[in-house]
Write a protein that holds these residues in place. Structure first.
Motif, PDB file in Angstrom:
ATOM      1  N   PRO A  75       0.834  -1.213   0.000  1.00 24.52           N
ATOM      2  CA  PRO A  75       0.000   0.000   0.000  1.00 24.52           C
ATOM      3  C   PRO A  75       0.862   1.254   0.000  1.00 24.52           C
ATOM      4  O   PRO A  75       1.989   1.259   0.507  1.00 24.52           O
ATOM      5  CB  PRO A  75      -0.798  -0.129   1.299  1.00 24.52           C
ATOM      6  N   LYS A  76       0.314   2.300  -0.587  1.00 27.14           N
ATOM      7  CA  LYS A  76       1.006   3.589  -0.608  1.00 27.14           C
ATOM      8  C   LYS A  76      -0.036   4.654  -0.309  1.00 27.14           C
ATOM      9  O   LYS A  76      -0.972   4.857  -1.087  1.00 27.14           O
ATOM     10  CB  LYS A  76       1.674   3.828  -1.966  1.00 27.14           C
ATOM     11  N   GLU A  77       0.118   5.328   0.826  1.00 25.76           N
ATOM     12  CA  GLU A  77      -0.929   6.211   1.335  1.00 25.76           C
ATOM     13  C   GLU A  77      -0.761   7.666   0.925  1.00 25.76           C
ATOM     14  O   GLU A  77      -1.598   8.501   1.282  1.00 25.76           O
ATOM     15  CB  GLU A  77      -0.986   6.101   2.863  1.00 25.76           C
ATOM     16  N   LEU A  78       0.286   7.970   0.196  1.00 24.63           N
ATOM     17  CA  LEU A  78       0.511   9.362  -0.211  1.00 24.63           C
ATOM     18  C   LEU A  78       1.409   9.388  -1.432  1.00 24.63           C
ATOM     19  O   LEU A  78       2.043   8.404  -1.787  1.00 24.63           O
ATOM     20  CB  LEU A  78       1.137  10.163   0.936  1.00 24.63           C
ATOM     21  N   ALA A  79       1.440  10.544  -2.074  1.00 24.34           N
ATOM     22  CA  ALA A  79       2.321  10.755  -3.215  1.00 24.34           C
ATOM     23  C   ALA A  79       2.621  12.230  -3.327  1.00 24.34           C
ATOM     24  O   ALA A  79       1.782  13.079  -3.007  1.00 24.34           O
ATOM     25  CB  ALA A  79       1.686  10.243  -4.498  1.00 24.34           C
ATOM     26  N   ALA A  80       3.836  12.547  -3.773  1.00 30.79           N
ATOM     27  CA  ALA A  80       4.221  13.943  -3.944  1.00 30.79           C
ATOM     28  C   ALA A  80       3.578  14.521  -5.205  1.00 30.79           C
ATOM     29  O   ALA A  80       3.247  13.799  -6.146  1.00 30.79           O
ATOM     30  CB  ALA A  80       5.739  14.059  -4.036  1.00 30.79           C
ATOM     31  N   GLY A  81       3.373  15.825  -5.212  1.00 39.92           N
ATOM     32  CA  GLY A  81       2.913  16.500  -6.414  1.00 39.92           C
ATOM     33  C   GLY A  81       1.442  16.381  -6.707  1.00 39.92           C
ATOM     34  O   GLY A  81       1.007  16.660  -7.824  1.00 39.92           O
ATOM     35  N   GLY A  82       0.646  15.949  -5.741  1.00 40.00           N
ATOM     36  CA  GLY A  82      -0.797  15.910  -5.952  1.00 40.00           C
ATOM     37  C   GLY A  82      -1.264  14.865  -6.939  1.00 40.00           C
ATOM     38  O   GLY A  82      -2.327  15.009  -7.556  1.00 40.00           O
ATOM     39  N   LYS A  83      -0.481  13.791  -7.139  1.00 40.56           N
ATOM     40  CA  LYS A  83      -0.841  12.769  -8.126  1.00 40.56           C
ATOM     41  C   LYS A  83      -1.213  11.448  -7.470  1.00 40.56           C
ATOM     42  O   LYS A  83      -0.970  10.378  -8.020  1.00 40.56           O
ATOM     43  CB  LYS A  83       0.313  12.576  -9.103  1.00 40.56           C
ATOM     44  N   TYR A  84      -1.828  11.525  -6.309  1.00 42.75           N
ATOM     45  CA  TYR A  84      -2.098  10.298  -5.563  1.00 42.75           C
ATOM     46  C   TYR A  84      -3.083   9.386  -6.278  1.00 42.75           C
ATOM     47  O   TYR A  84      -2.934   8.164  -6.252  1.00 42.75           O
ATOM     48  CB  TYR A  84      -2.594  10.642  -4.160  1.00 42.75           C
ATOM     49  N   GLU A  85      -4.091   9.950  -6.938  1.00 40.29           N
ATOM     50  CA  GLU A  85      -5.051   9.105  -7.644  1.00 40.29           C
ATOM     51  C   GLU A  85      -4.370   8.320  -8.760  1.00 40.29           C
ATOM     52  O   GLU A  85      -4.689   7.147  -9.003  1.00 40.29           O
ATOM     53  CB  GLU A  85      -6.193   9.962  -8.207  1.00 40.29           C
ATOM     54  N   ALA A 136      -5.083  -2.740   4.751  1.00 39.02           N
ATOM     55  CA  ALA A 136      -6.184  -2.658   5.711  1.00 39.02           C
ATOM     56  C   ALA A 136      -7.406  -3.414   5.179  1.00 39.02           C
ATOM     57  O   ALA A 136      -7.593  -3.528   3.961  1.00 39.02           O
ATOM     58  CB  ALA A 136      -6.544  -1.195   5.958  1.00 39.02           C
ATOM     59  N   PRO A 137      -8.250  -3.929   6.076  1.00 36.94           N
ATOM     60  CA  PRO A 137      -9.413  -4.693   5.623  1.00 36.94           C
ATOM     61  C   PRO A 137     -10.349  -3.910   4.706  1.00 36.94           C
ATOM     62  O   PRO A 137     -10.988  -4.493   3.831  1.00 36.94           O
ATOM     63  CB  PRO A 137     -10.117  -5.064   6.938  1.00 36.94           C
ATOM     64  N   ASP A 138     -10.416  -2.596   4.874  1.00 37.50           N
ATOM     65  CA  ASP A 138     -11.370  -1.801   4.104  1.00 37.50           C
ATOM     66  C   ASP A 138     -10.748  -1.074   2.917  1.00 37.50           C
ATOM     67  O   ASP A 138     -11.452  -0.358   2.201  1.00 37.50           O
ATOM     68  CB  ASP A 138     -12.064  -0.780   5.009  1.00 37.50           C
ATOM     69  N   SER A 139      -9.429  -1.237   2.687  1.00 35.54           N
ATOM     70  CA  SER A 139      -8.807  -0.516   1.584  1.00 35.54           C
ATOM     71  C   SER A 139      -7.455  -1.123   1.226  1.00 35.54           C
ATOM     72  O   SER A 139      -6.601  -1.284   2.110  1.00 35.54           O
ATOM     73  CB  SER A 139      -8.602   0.959   1.935  1.00 35.54           C
ATOM     74  N   VAL A 140      -7.236  -1.398  -0.075  1.00 38.95           N
ATOM     75  CA  VAL A 140      -5.936  -1.908  -0.508  1.00 38.95           C
ATOM     76  C   VAL A 140      -4.889  -0.802  -0.541  1.00 38.95           C
ATOM     77  O   VAL A 140      -3.709  -1.076  -0.725  1.00 38.95           O
ATOM     78  CB  VAL A 140      -6.018  -2.559  -1.909  1.00 38.95           C
ATOM     79  N   HIS A 141      -5.322   0.442  -0.356  1.00 35.00           N
ATOM     80  CA  HIS A 141      -4.397   1.572  -0.433  1.00 35.00           C
ATOM     81  C   HIS A 141      -3.847   1.990   0.932  1.00 35.00           C
ATOM     82  O   HIS A 141      -2.988   2.870   0.994  1.00 35.00           O
ATOM     83  CB  HIS A 141      -5.089   2.775  -1.078  1.00 35.00           C
ATOM     84  N   ARG A 142      -4.307   1.375   2.003  1.00 33.21           N
ATOM     85  CA  ARG A 142      -3.833   1.720   3.338  1.00 33.21           C
ATOM     86  C   ARG A 142      -3.221   0.501   4.015  1.00 33.21           C
ATOM     87  O   ARG A 142      -3.656  -0.629   3.797  1.00 33.21           O
ATOM     88  CB  ARG A 142      -4.978   2.262   4.204  1.00 33.21           C
ATOM     89  N   PHE A 143      -2.232   0.751   4.844  1.00 32.09           N
ATOM     90  CA  PHE A 143      -1.632  -0.306   5.644  1.00 32.09           C
ATOM     91  C   PHE A 143      -2.569  -0.715   6.784  1.00 32.09           C
ATOM     92  O   PHE A 143      -3.367   0.102   7.272  1.00 32.09           O
ATOM     93  CB  PHE A 143      -0.315   0.166   6.271  1.00 32.09           C
ATOM     94  N   ILE A 144      -2.452  -1.953   7.211  1.00 25.66           N
ATOM     95  CA  ILE A 144      -3.047  -2.349   8.482  1.00 25.66           C
ATOM     96  C   ILE A 144      -2.448  -1.477   9.569  1.00 25.66           C
ATOM     97  O   ILE A 144      -1.241  -1.200   9.579  1.00 25.66           O
ATOM     98  CB  ILE A 144      -2.758  -3.838   8.771  1.00 25.66           C
ATOM     99  N   ASP A 145      -3.287  -0.997  10.471  1.00 30.22           N
ATOM    100  CA  ASP A 145      -2.802  -0.138  11.545  1.00 30.22           C
ATOM    101  C   ASP A 145      -1.653  -0.798  12.289  1.00 30.22           C
ATOM    102  O   ASP A 145      -1.720  -1.972  12.659  1.00 30.22           O
ATOM    103  CB  ASP A 145      -3.931   0.171  12.535  1.00 30.22           C
ATOM    104  N   GLY A 146      -0.584  -0.026  12.491  1.00 24.89           N
ATOM    105  CA  GLY A 146       0.564  -0.518  13.249  1.00 24.89           C
ATOM    106  C   GLY A 146       1.637  -1.195  12.422  1.00 24.89           C
ATOM    107  O   GLY A 146       2.628  -1.671  12.986  1.00 24.89           O
ATOM    108  N   LEU A 147       1.487  -1.241  11.069  1.00 24.43           N
ATOM    109  CA  LEU A 147       2.477  -1.919  10.241  1.00 24.43           C
ATOM    110  C   LEU A 147       3.325  -0.973   9.401  1.00 24.43           C
ATOM    111  O   LEU A 147       4.226  -1.421   8.699  1.00 24.43           O
ATOM    112  CB  LEU A 147       1.802  -2.952   9.316  1.00 24.43           C
ATOM    113  N   ASP A 148       3.044   0.347   9.446  1.00 24.87           N
ATOM    114  CA  ASP A 148       3.810   1.268   8.617  1.00 24.87           C
ATOM    115  C   ASP A 148       4.418   2.370   9.469  1.00 24.87           C
ATOM    116  O   ASP A 148       3.952   2.661  10.575  1.00 24.87           O
ATOM    117  CB  ASP A 148       2.941   1.868   7.515  1.00 24.87           C
TER     118      ASP A 148
END
Length: 380
Positions: free
Chosen positions: A281-291, A321-333
């Motif tokens: 998962p990658k929860e952010l990106a520089a330059g406003g290109k996260y989508e 995370a269970p609800d999103s492939v774009h977020r880490f499980i809490d406590g793993l990143d």
């Protein structure tokens, strides 16, 4: 009339011992020292055998390697055994041109997987280096101190420099190299420990070496360009694990990313069996290109699962995370991009599961589960 049973075929002769890596780092960058300086690196070794060879790399300029010794690592930069001289074609040192690699003569030094070496070397010039701290318990001191048995003194120095590889001669086994970016090299906050990386942890649990050729900031372009000197130079590698592409998700068409991964796996085919990891998962990106990053990462992982089975290690599946492939499980990143130490443990467990199912078994004489990451606090 009694008959004697026909004698069966004789058992196969054991395979001769082989040098395979028990420690490795790519060391892409450069660090200069003026005047003779001694480094004493505390190095975890993931292979069992009776002899070792050490490989050194120079940086962006020439390097003079004056003297090298190897010993068991003690506490606070001291040695827990007598320092053993290391030679190069019979000489105590060697001069190296810029960006070259030299391998020492074999040194009699019985070692078990999970042991830690203190490699001390006196140098002047440009050493190849990592960009992050990975070897805590290491030291640097101006002057000639490679044979000093007590604490080296000087300054704490955790950045890997000079020493690229420790090869160990022992019974042939599966031997892996991990290729990737900062996630593989082991970046968490810059003050890190190679022993906490997913590759080292998985190797320790499996009882086979999984050495590390990850480079922070790397993408496909650099990985392909520098593959020969940073990974294909290793002897005795049987398998490669690729976790690469996170740094290429912005501005590169999906078809090009997939073509670059395909090119890398093709380059590796004559060298090793290739395993490919899905991107975390990658929860952010520089330059406003996260989508754009989210869409490209999903496309890349779909392509990996579709085109590279069965040799896929699905890191995303155990880290999101269970609800999103774009977020880490809490406590793993650590920061939305890099796994923390707990995340590396989860990744290692998935590597162990996949490779164990493929039949990976411990090297003869090794102790699976015996990790310097858990034992270094009790070192003498």
């Amino acid at each position: 009339m009694s008959t004697e049973p026909e004698p069966g075929p004789p058992p196969p002769a054991p395979e001769p011992p082989l040098f395979q890596p028990g420690f490795h780092l790519a060391l892409r960058w450069s660090h200069a020292v003026s005047g003779t300086t001694t480094f004493r690196l505390r190095v975890p070794v993931s292979r069992t055998g009776q002899r070792v060879r050490l490989a050194f790399r120079s940086g962006d300029g020439s390097l003079v390697l004056r003297r090298v010794t190897a010993a068991r690592a003690g506490s606070e930069g001291s040695l827990a055994s007598e320092p053993v001289p290391v030679t190069f074609s019979g000489s105590p040192g060697v001069s190296m041109a810029a960006r070259t690699r030299v391998v020492s003569d074999p040194v009699s030094f019985p070692i078990r997987s999970g042991d830690e070496l203190a490699v001390s070397f006196e140098v002047e010039g440009q050493l190849a280096a990592s960009s992050i701290e990975l070897l805590p318990g290491s030291f640097m001191r101006p002057g000639s101190w490679a044979s000093t048995p007590g604490p080296l003194g000087g300054s704490a120095w955790a950045v890997p420099v000079g020493l690229a590889t420790v090869e160990v001669e022992g019974p042939p086994s599966r031997a892996f190299v991990a290729l990737g970016d900062s996630i593989t090299e082991g970046y968490i906050d810059g003050h890190d420990d190679l022993r906490d990386t997913w590759a080292f942890r998985a190797g320790a649990q499996l009882g086979v070496p999984i050495v590390n050729a990850g480079v922070s900031g790397q993408g496909f372009y650099d990985a392909l360009r520098l593959l020969d000197g940073e990974a294909l130079t290793l002897s005795g590698i049987t398998d490669c694990i690729i976790l690469l592409g996170t740094n290429d998700l912005t501005g590169t068409p999906d078809s090009e990313l997939q073509a670059q991964m395909a090119e890398l796996t093709e380059r590796l085919k004559p060298f090793c069996r290739t395993w490919v990891g899905t991107l975390l998962p990658k929860e952010l990106a520089a330059g406003g290109k996260y989508e754009e990053v989210k869409a490209s990462r999903v496309a890349m992982n779909t392509w990996i699962r579709t085109h590279l089975q069965p040799d896929v290690i699905d890191f995303e599946a155990v880290m999101h995370a269970p609800d999103s492939v774009h977020r880490f499980i809490d406590g793993l990143d650590e920061d939305g991009v890099h796994p923390n130490a707990a995340g590396h443990r989860v990744m290692a467990e998935e590597v162990v599961r996949v490779l164990h199912a493929d039949g990976v078994r411990p090297q003869e004489g090794s102790a699976p589960g015996r990790s310097a990451a858990t034992e270094r606090g009790s070192q003498p």
